[in-house]
Design an enzyme around this catalytic site. Sequence first.
Site, mmCIF file in Angstrom:
data_model
loop_
_atom_site.group_PDB
_atom_site.id
_atom_site.type_symbol
_atom_site.label_atom_id
_atom_site.label_comp_id
_atom_site.label_asym_id
_atom_site.label_seq_id
_atom_site.Cartn_x
_atom_site.Cartn_y
_atom_site.Cartn_z
ATOM 1 N N ASN A 10 0.123 -2.227 -9.808
ATOM 2 C CA ASN A 10 -0.411 -1.543 -8.627
ATOM 3 C C ASN A 10 -0.103 -0.060 -8.843
ATOM 4 O O ASN A 10 1.055 0.350 -8.764
ATOM 5 C CB ASN A 10 0.291 -2.094 -7.400
ATOM 6 C CG ASN A 10 -0.402 -1.839 -6.085
ATOM 7 O OD1 ASN A 10 0.159 -2.118 -5.039
ATOM 8 N ND2 ASN A 10 -1.614 -1.336 -6.084
ATOM 9 N N CYS A 37 0.082 -6.315 -4.895
ATOM 10 C CA CYS A 37 0.253 -5.681 -3.581
ATOM 11 C C CYS A 37 1.605 -6.123 -3.055
ATOM 12 O O CYS A 37 1.823 -7.321 -2.829
ATOM 13 C CB CYS A 37 -0.872 -6.094 -2.636
ATOM 14 S SG CYS A 37 -0.621 -5.558 -0.921
ATOM 15 N N GLY A 38 2.518 -5.181 -2.869
ATOM 16 C CA GLY A 38 3.883 -5.539 -2.496
ATOM 17 C C GLY A 38 3.975 -6.203 -1.132
ATOM 18 O O GLY A 38 4.587 -7.268 -0.983
ATOM 19 N N CYS A 68 3.291 0.198 1.817
ATOM 20 C CA CYS A 68 2.937 -0.334 0.494
ATOM 21 C C CYS A 68 4.233 -0.701 -0.215
ATOM 22 O O CYS A 68 5.019 0.179 -0.585
ATOM 23 C CB CYS A 68 2.157 0.699 -0.310
ATOM 24 S SG CYS A 68 1.790 0.190 -2.001
ATOM 25 N N ASN A 73 -5.803 -6.928 4.345
ATOM 26 C CA ASN A 73 -5.572 -7.257 2.942
ATOM 27 C C ASN A 73 -5.620 -8.782 2.820
ATOM 28 O O ASN A 73 -5.034 -9.486 3.643
ATOM 29 C CB ASN A 73 -4.206 -6.749 2.487
ATOM 30 C CG ASN A 73 -4.049 -5.257 2.671
ATOM 31 O OD1 ASN A 73 -4.578 -4.470 1.925
ATOM 32 N ND2 ASN A 73 -3.311 -4.867 3.705
#
Length: 297
Positions: A17, A233-234, A93, A205
Site C-alpha cells: 500500500n 489496506c491497514g 489509514c 472500502n
Amino acid sequence: MNTAAQLSFAKGHGTGNDFVILSDPEAATPISAEQVAWLCDRRRGIGGDGILRVVRSGALLDAGEIDSLPEGVERDMWFMDYRNADGSLAEMCGNGVRVFAHWLCTREGVTERSFHIGTRAGVRTVSVHAADELRAEVTVGMGTPEVLGLSTCFIGGQGYAGLGVDMGNPHLACVIPGLTPERLAGLALGSPATIDTDFFPEGVNIEILTELDAEDAVHMRVIERGVGETLSCGTGTVAAARAALADAGREHGSVTVNVPGGQVTVGIEGDNSTLRGPSVILAEGTVRGLPGLTTTT
C-alpha cells in the site's frame, strides 16, 4: 505555473500500500485535490495509493485547513494529513500510520519508540519495534472495530454480503464461505462496486476474504474508496479480522491477514485492536511541474 518550482517528496509503502510522503511541519504548503491526484498518477506523477502529509496538528489548525482538532488530538502532536489518490480526504489509514511513524523516527527527530499520532479519526498510538532509513516494524493501536450491521455490494454483477465495520473510516468485510486463496486471487474485482448508499453515505472500502483457517489466518483482497483495488489496506485488515472472528463465532483473537502485498497481524481484544506490520521508505527526491506550485519547498 512556474515549472522551475520543485517539491521535496519521499516514497514509502506498507505491505504494498504505497504513499507519497510530503514533510510540511508548519503547514506552509497546502495541497489541493488536483495536486494530490497529479502526484498519485502512476504514469504522469510519482504514483501512489495516497498522500501522507507530515504536519503539526496546531499548524494545520492555524492555517485553517481543519476547523477543529479531532477528539484527543493536541496542538503539538504530529498529524497524518492523509489523502486518497483521487484527492479526497480520508479519516484513517493503518498502513499509512506505520509509514508515517517510520518517517517520524528516522527523518523528523522523534526519539521515543512509543508515541501518539493525530489523525482525522482521532489519536493513534504507535510502537516502533525496529527502524532504520529503509525498513521498520510498527504496531498501531487501531481503536474499536465498531460493527455497523450487515450489508451487500455488487461487483461485476456478483453479490457479496458482509459485515459493516467502522474503523474511523467505513468498511464492508465480506467473508465468503468455501472461498480458497486460489479462487480469491482469480476473482474479477475490477468493475466499479455498487453499494447501499443509505448504509454507507460516504462510500466504503470493500474487503473480500476467506474464512478463518485452523491457524487463525485469512486471505484478503481490498477495493479502497477513491483508489480502487490496492495491494493492502491497514484498516481493512482489522475490519476483515473482526468479520472473520465473528464468522467463526469468536469475539477476540489474533489473526494473520494475508494480502497481495504481504502479511500483517491483527489483534482484537475487548474494544481494542492492534495492527502490526512492516514499513519501507525506498526513495527521496524532488518533483517539478506540480500544478499550482510556485515556490520551492
